[in-house]
Design a protein around this motif. Sequence first.
Motif, short mmCIF file in Angstrom:
data_model
loop_
_atom_site.label_atom_id
_atom_site.label_comp_id
_atom_site.label_asym_id
_atom_site.label_seq_id
_atom_site.Cartn_x
_atom_site.Cartn_y
_atom_site.Cartn_z
N PHE A 92 0.82 -1.20 0.00
CA PHE A 92 0.00 0.00 0.00
C PHE A 92 0.86 1.25 0.00
N SER A 93 0.31 2.31 -0.61
CA SER A 93 0.95 3.62 -0.61
C SER A 93 -0.05 4.68 -0.16
N ARG A 94 0.47 5.73 0.47
CA ARG A 94 -0.40 6.82 0.89
C ARG A 94 -0.86 7.65 -0.30
N ALA A 95 0.03 7.86 -1.28
CA ALA A 95 -0.29 8.73 -2.41
C ALA A 95 0.61 8.36 -3.58
N ALA A 96 0.28 8.90 -4.76
CA ALA A 96 1.04 8.60 -5.98
C ALA A 96 1.44 9.89 -6.66
N ASN A 97 2.48 9.81 -7.49
CA ASN A 97 2.87 10.96 -8.30
C ASN A 97 1.69 11.42 -9.15
N GLY A 98 1.51 12.73 -9.21
CA GLY A 98 0.39 13.27 -9.96
C GLY A 98 -0.92 13.27 -9.20
N GLY A 99 -0.92 12.70 -7.99
CA GLY A 99 -2.14 12.61 -7.19
C GLY A 99 -2.31 13.80 -6.25
N ILE A 100 -2.97 13.56 -5.12
CA ILE A 100 -3.32 14.65 -4.21
C ILE A 100 -2.65 14.50 -2.84
N GLY A 101 -1.52 13.79 -2.82
CA GLY A 101 -0.83 13.56 -1.55
C GLY A 101 -0.37 14.83 -0.87
N ALA A 102 -0.05 15.86 -1.63
CA ALA A 102 0.43 17.11 -1.04
C ALA A 102 -0.71 17.98 -0.52
N ALA A 103 -1.96 17.64 -0.84
CA ALA A 103 -3.13 18.37 -0.34
C ALA A 103 -3.65 17.70 0.92
N LYS A 104 -4.20 18.50 1.82
CA LYS A 104 -4.86 17.91 2.99
C LYS A 104 -6.31 17.63 2.61
N ALA A 105 -6.45 16.66 1.72
CA ALA A 105 -7.76 16.24 1.23
C ALA A 105 -8.28 15.10 2.11
N ALA A 106 -9.55 15.12 2.41
CA ALA A 106 -10.13 14.12 3.30
C ALA A 106 -9.90 12.70 2.79
N GLY A 107 -9.98 12.53 1.47
CA GLY A 107 -9.83 11.19 0.91
C GLY A 107 -8.48 10.57 1.15
N ASN A 108 -7.43 11.39 1.31
CA ASN A 108 -6.11 10.84 1.63
C ASN A 108 -6.15 10.04 2.92
N TYR A 109 -6.89 10.54 3.88
CA TYR A 109 -6.92 9.92 5.19
C TYR A 109 -7.83 8.71 5.20
N ALA A 110 -8.94 8.79 4.47
CA ALA A 110 -9.83 7.63 4.36
C ALA A 110 -9.10 6.45 3.73
N ALA A 111 -8.24 6.72 2.75
CA ALA A 111 -7.54 5.65 2.06
C ALA A 111 -6.52 4.96 2.96
N GLN A 112 -6.11 5.61 4.04
CA GLN A 112 -5.15 5.01 4.96
C GLN A 112 -5.79 4.04 5.96
N PHE A 113 -7.09 4.17 6.16
CA PHE A 113 -7.72 3.43 7.24
C PHE A 113 -7.60 1.92 7.08
N TYR A 114 -7.81 1.42 5.85
CA TYR A 114 -7.80 -0.03 5.65
C TYR A 114 -6.42 -0.64 5.89
N PRO A 115 -5.35 -0.16 5.22
CA PRO A 115 -4.04 -0.75 5.50
C PRO A 115 -3.59 -0.56 6.95
#
Length: 355
Positions: free
Chosen positions: A185-208
């Motif tokens: 698993f990765s938190r974010a990808a190049n070209g994605g929204i990892g540098a933004a404090k977007a809610a979805g970034n945190y939701a995607a972390q919950f499962y792993p």
Amino acid sequence: MSTTHTNKIDIIKAPTSKINEVDFENLSFGSVFTDHLMECDYTNGEWQKPVIKPYAPFLLDPSARVFHYGQAIFEGMKAYKDDEDAVWLFRPDENYRRFNNSAVRMAMPEVPEAVFMDGLNQLLQLDEAWIKKGKGNTLYIRPFMIATGRGVIANPSDDYKFMIILSPAKSYYSGEVKVLIAEHFSRAANGGIGAAKAAGNYAAQFYPTSLANKEGFQQVIWTDDATHTKLEEAGTMNVFFRINDTLYTAPTSERILDGITRKSLIEMAKKDGIAVEVRPVLVSELVEASKNGTLKEIFGAGTAAVVNPIIGFSYQDVYYELPKIENSYASQLKEELTNMQHKLAEDTFGWTVKV
């Protein structure tokens, strides 16, 4: 309720306060909120007049775009009260800048400084009694924005709601923290929204993270999406590694959040004469340093936790325990930063701002 008006904001005061119902010595992080919130709507292509009003639920249309396309961003800040009862913020300009950077990335309107900063200051003044004196006592500040426009067509919303809510807080994490280094698993990808404090970034972390919890680990150290060889963030925090007497941390990028605590610790460490290298850190480096005894510390850094030491990590089913050391960089830097934030030590950087 009483209503007052200023040129910039309306204030509707709660008829009574719930502050006497709160046990400030036994707070669960982020679960208790103050008497008021700040709200400002974006409609017809412009921001409306902000209002401070009693904290309460609000209604949204079931087709609001936030539910369907995830247009939601937030920030994390804290307010502190010194021994003279003055209230202080820590680098709020950085939070404001990052919030609007997140808004741009998520195709949301930027919030004017007058709405963000003036609204926050007046909200803090109104709920000032909720900010308790004493080191470790803080008021956590959560500015956020959601898409409220109606309709399930896959387009950015036309309407948005910006809000600030406040929550009295003590320590975010407690106890010892062990981490699992991500191999898939990765938190974010190049070209994605990892540098933004977007809610979805945190939701995607919950499962792993839940999978790691089942194996006895509290958090995950995320690795890069392409090769899983580079160490990036720890849970919801930026992460530092001490090998011998040098601190290493990954550079910010499209994948890694530009943490305000992170950048502050880097500047503080350099001023203290600690060697700091900002560069990609490889999993193989960490494993080798642990094996040869040069890995001294790992710690996470963020607004909520400030600095959180990590006692060990697992990689490819092998667990590596970190040494117990006195006068750690983690404890030194946390002490210096929290003393500065609570005005117990001089702020030589000019980072603290009086409300």
